[in-house]
Design a protein around this motif. Structure first.
Motif, PDB file in Angstrom:
ATOM      1  N   LYS A   1       0.811  -1.324   0.155  1.00 57.61           N
ATOM      2  CA  LYS A   1      -0.094   0.183   0.004  1.00 57.61           C
ATOM      3  C   LYS A   1       0.760   1.294   0.115  1.00 57.61           C
ATOM      4  N   GLU A   2       1.923   1.205  -0.663  1.00 53.62           N
ATOM      5  CA  GLU A   2       2.751   2.382  -0.958  1.00 53.62           C
ATOM      6  C   GLU A   2       3.012   2.556  -2.433  1.00 53.62           C
ATOM      7  N   SER A   3       3.358   3.818  -2.605  1.00 58.04           N
ATOM      8  CA  SER A   3       3.648   4.466  -4.011  1.00 58.04           C
ATOM      9  C   SER A   3       4.713   5.286  -3.936  1.00 58.04           C
ATOM     10  N   PRO A   4       5.776   4.879  -4.962  1.00 51.55           N
ATOM     11  CA  PRO A   4       6.917   5.818  -5.094  1.00 51.55           C
ATOM     12  C   PRO A   4       6.494   7.286  -5.555  1.00 51.55           C
ATOM     13  N   ILE A   5       5.488   7.414  -6.270  1.00 55.30           N
ATOM     14  CA  ILE A   5       4.906   8.718  -6.877  1.00 55.30           C
ATOM     15  C   ILE A   5       3.567   9.028  -6.528  1.00 55.30           C
ATOM     16  N   SER A   6       3.243  10.278  -6.883  1.00 53.26           N
ATOM     17  CA  SER A   6       2.044  10.860  -6.202  1.00 53.26           C
ATOM     18  C   SER A   6       0.962  10.476  -7.017  1.00 53.26           C
ATOM     19  N   ASP A   7      -0.385  10.718  -6.417  1.00 52.86           N
ATOM     20  CA  ASP A   7      -1.795  10.391  -7.060  1.00 52.86           C
ATOM     21  C   ASP A   7      -1.649  11.013  -8.119  1.00 52.86           C
TER      22      ASP A   7
ATOM     23  N   LEU B   1      -9.826   4.846 -12.216  1.00 49.10           N
ATOM     24  CA  LEU B   1      -8.611   4.684 -11.390  1.00 49.10           C
ATOM     25  C   LEU B   1      -9.263   4.921  -9.732  1.00 49.10           C
ATOM     26  N   LEU B   2      -8.761   3.536  -9.129  1.00 48.61           N
ATOM     27  CA  LEU B   2      -9.532   3.522  -7.593  1.00 48.61           C
ATOM     28  C   LEU B   2      -8.198   3.695  -6.806  1.00 48.61           C
ATOM     29  N   LEU B   3      -8.319   4.297  -5.852  1.00 51.18           N
ATOM     30  CA  LEU B   3      -7.257   4.692  -4.749  1.00 51.18           C
ATOM     31  C   LEU B   3      -7.693   4.835  -3.479  1.00 51.18           C
ATOM     32  N   GLY B   4      -6.845   4.024  -2.325  1.00 47.13           N
ATOM     33  CA  GLY B   4      -7.309   4.097  -1.120  1.00 47.13           C
ATOM     34  C   GLY B   4      -8.356   3.640  -0.772  1.00 47.13           C
ATOM     35  N   GLU B   5      -9.563   3.860  -0.073  1.00 51.20           N
ATOM     36  CA  GLU B   5     -10.596   2.947   0.442  1.00 51.20           C
ATOM     37  C   GLU B   5     -11.345   2.728  -0.873  1.00 51.20           C
ATOM     38  N   GLN B   6     -11.484   3.140  -2.084  1.00 49.75           N
ATOM     39  CA  GLN B   6     -12.102   2.889  -3.079  1.00 49.75           C
ATOM     40  C   GLN B   6     -11.408   1.678  -3.748  1.00 49.75           C
ATOM     41  N   HIS B   7     -10.295   1.565  -3.737  1.00 47.35           N
ATOM     42  CA  HIS B   7      -9.309   0.327  -4.073  1.00 47.35           C
ATOM     43  C   HIS B   7      -9.644  -0.791  -3.095  1.00 47.35           C
ATOM     44  N   ASN B   8      -9.833  -0.674  -1.971  1.00 41.16           N
ATOM     45  CA  ASN B   8     -10.068  -1.663  -1.176  1.00 41.16           C
ATOM     46  C   ASN B   8     -11.514  -2.093  -1.243  1.00 41.16           C
ATOM     47  N   LYS B   9     -12.330  -1.280  -1.404  1.00 38.43           N
ATOM     48  CA  LYS B   9     -13.729  -1.700  -1.644  1.00 38.43           C
ATOM     49  C   LYS B   9     -13.982  -2.612  -2.867  1.00 38.43           C
TER      50      LYS B   9
ATOM     51  N   GLY C   1      -4.135 -10.315  -1.549  1.00 36.27           N
ATOM     52  CA  GLY C   1      -2.873  -9.701  -2.223  1.00 36.27           C
ATOM     53  C   GLY C   1      -3.024  -8.553  -2.967  1.00 36.27           C
ATOM     54  N   PHE C   2      -4.226  -8.483  -3.876  1.00 37.38           N
ATOM     55  CA  PHE C   2      -4.408  -7.520  -4.672  1.00 37.38           C
ATOM     56  C   PHE C   2      -4.995  -6.409  -3.895  1.00 37.38           C
ATOM     57  N   ARG C   3      -5.667  -6.804  -2.685  1.00 36.07           N
ATOM     58  CA  ARG C   3      -6.304  -5.615  -1.987  1.00 36.07           C
ATOM     59  C   ARG C   3      -5.082  -4.710  -0.953  1.00 36.07           C
ATOM     60  N   ASN C   4      -3.923  -5.798  -1.020  1.00 39.23           N
ATOM     61  CA  ASN C   4      -2.885  -5.065  -0.236  1.00 39.23           C
ATOM     62  C   ASN C   4      -2.084  -3.999  -0.973  1.00 39.23           C
ATOM     63  N   GLY C   5      -2.600  -3.720  -2.408  1.00 35.73           N
ATOM     64  CA  GLY C   5      -1.905  -2.926  -3.265  1.00 35.73           C
ATOM     65  C   GLY C   5      -2.208  -1.354  -2.816  1.00 35.73           C
ATOM     66  N   TYR C   6      -1.810  -0.564  -3.840  1.00 40.15           N
ATOM     67  CA  TYR C   6      -2.156   0.729  -3.349  1.00 40.15           C
ATOM     68  C   TYR C   6      -3.264   1.167  -4.300  1.00 40.15           C
ATOM     69  N   GLY C   7      -3.337   0.697  -5.454  1.00 41.64           N
ATOM     70  CA  GLY C   7      -4.657   1.199  -6.166  1.00 41.64           C
ATOM     71  C   GLY C   7      -5.024   0.113  -7.299  1.00 41.64           C
TER      72      GLY C   7
ATOM     73  N   ILE D   1     -13.302  -4.984 -18.971  1.00 35.89           N
ATOM     74  CA  ILE D   1     -12.469  -5.903 -19.561  1.00 35.89           C
ATOM     75  C   ILE D   1     -11.441  -6.487 -18.988  1.00 35.89           C
ATOM     76  N   ALA D   2     -10.905  -5.552 -17.950  1.00 37.62           N
ATOM     77  CA  ALA D   2      -9.704  -6.256 -17.063  1.00 37.62           C
ATOM     78  C   ALA D   2      -9.603  -5.140 -15.663  1.00 37.62           C
ATOM     79  N   GLN D   3      -8.798  -5.993 -14.980  1.00 40.66           N
ATOM     80  CA  GLN D   3      -8.543  -5.212 -13.473  1.00 40.66           C
ATOM     81  C   GLN D   3      -6.905  -5.200 -13.287  1.00 40.66           C
ATOM     82  N   MET D   4      -6.408  -3.966 -13.080  1.00 42.54           N
ATOM     83  CA  MET D   4      -5.111  -3.891 -12.841  1.00 42.54           C
ATOM     84  C   MET D   4      -4.565  -3.486 -11.294  1.00 42.54           C
ATOM     85  N   PRO D   5      -4.358  -4.390 -10.369  1.00 44.73           N
ATOM     86  CA  PRO D   5      -3.807  -3.739  -9.047  1.00 44.73           C
ATOM     87  C   PRO D   5      -2.573  -3.176  -9.308  1.00 44.73           C
ATOM     88  N   PHE D   6      -1.939  -2.215  -8.201  1.00 47.58           N
ATOM     89  CA  PHE D   6      -0.697  -1.953  -8.425  1.00 47.58           C
ATOM     90  C   PHE D   6      -0.150  -1.465  -7.002  1.00 47.58           C
ATOM     91  N   GLY D   7       0.930  -1.513  -6.889  1.00 49.22           N
ATOM     92  CA  GLY D   7       1.557  -0.932  -5.749  1.00 49.22           C
ATOM     93  C   GLY D   7       3.049  -1.072  -5.532  1.00 49.22           C
TER      94      GLY D   7
END
Length: 199
Positions: free
Chosen positions: A20-26, A53-61, A88-94, A171-177
């Motif tokens: 749940k970290e990112s080296p760059i800003s939102d 783009l889902l970040l924070g709680e929206q990503h968790n949701k 594992g995907f939920r543990n990501g940043y977005g 079409i697809a979901q791309m979790p990242f962090g």
């Protein structure tokens, strides 16, 4: 972006260990998506791709919803590994969600009837290009990502939760962090068997 094109392509991998970290800003993440959506090509320039783009709680949701939906369709004995994977995907940043706008595809099918059967296929081509560009750009900025396809199981819940148009097809979901574990080993078939060159 510090890396050149082919470095980013080579180093783009399916990274499942993400944090749940990112080296760059939102803002920078949003800029990557905006530049990609604006400049990635599409058939007849019909610009069918839609991105959320889902970040924070929206990503968790999103991953909570996916967990709830899969719990109803995966057997109890298999669900524990599914739940672990989704966590594992939920543990990501977005998460980046890729959609294709079917209403635009329908317009072009009607407008160009001789190409009618090709527009849905071309739509997937443009989605794939958007996915790769965003994936490479995130990698070049120090983020790890992977690509998932829990559609169509989660489509209706996703559209309802974020009030998205009915014509948007997921079409697809791309979790990242920020990567927390390296990618696994990747094997390559001989490139000479996959390419033919005629001069």
């Amino acid at each position: 972006m510090e890396k050149d094109l082919f470095t980013a392509l080579r180093e783009r991998r399916s990274i499942y260990g993400i944090s749940k970290e990112s080296p760059i800003s939102d803002q920078r993440i949003q800029e990557i998506i905006e530049e990609t959506v604006k400049h990635t090509p599409s058939a007849f320039n019909n610009q069918t791709t839609r991105v959320v783009l889902l970040l924070g709680e929206q990503h968790n949701k999103l991953w909570d919803i996916t967990n709830e939906v899969l719990k109803t369709v995966v057997s109890a004995e298999r669900f524990s590994s599914t739940h672990e994977k989704l966590n594992g995907f939920r543990n990501g940043y977005g998460t980046v969600l890729f959609f294709e706008d079917q209403s635009v595809i329908d317009i072009f099918m009607e407008k160009f009837p001789s190409y009618q059967e090709h527009f849905p296929i071309w739509s997937h081509h443009t989605s794939g290009m958007h996915q790769l560009v965003i994936w490479m750009a995130l990698e070049a900025e120090g983020l790890g990502a992977n690509l998932q396809h829990y559609n169509p199981l989660i489509d209706e819940r996703v559209k309802a939760e974020w009030k998205l148009p009915e014509s948007w097809k997921l079409i697809a979901q791309m979790p990242f962090g920020k990567p927390s574990a390296p990618a696994g080993e990747k094997k390559f078939n001989p490139v000479q068997e996959r390419i033919k060159v005629f001069k």
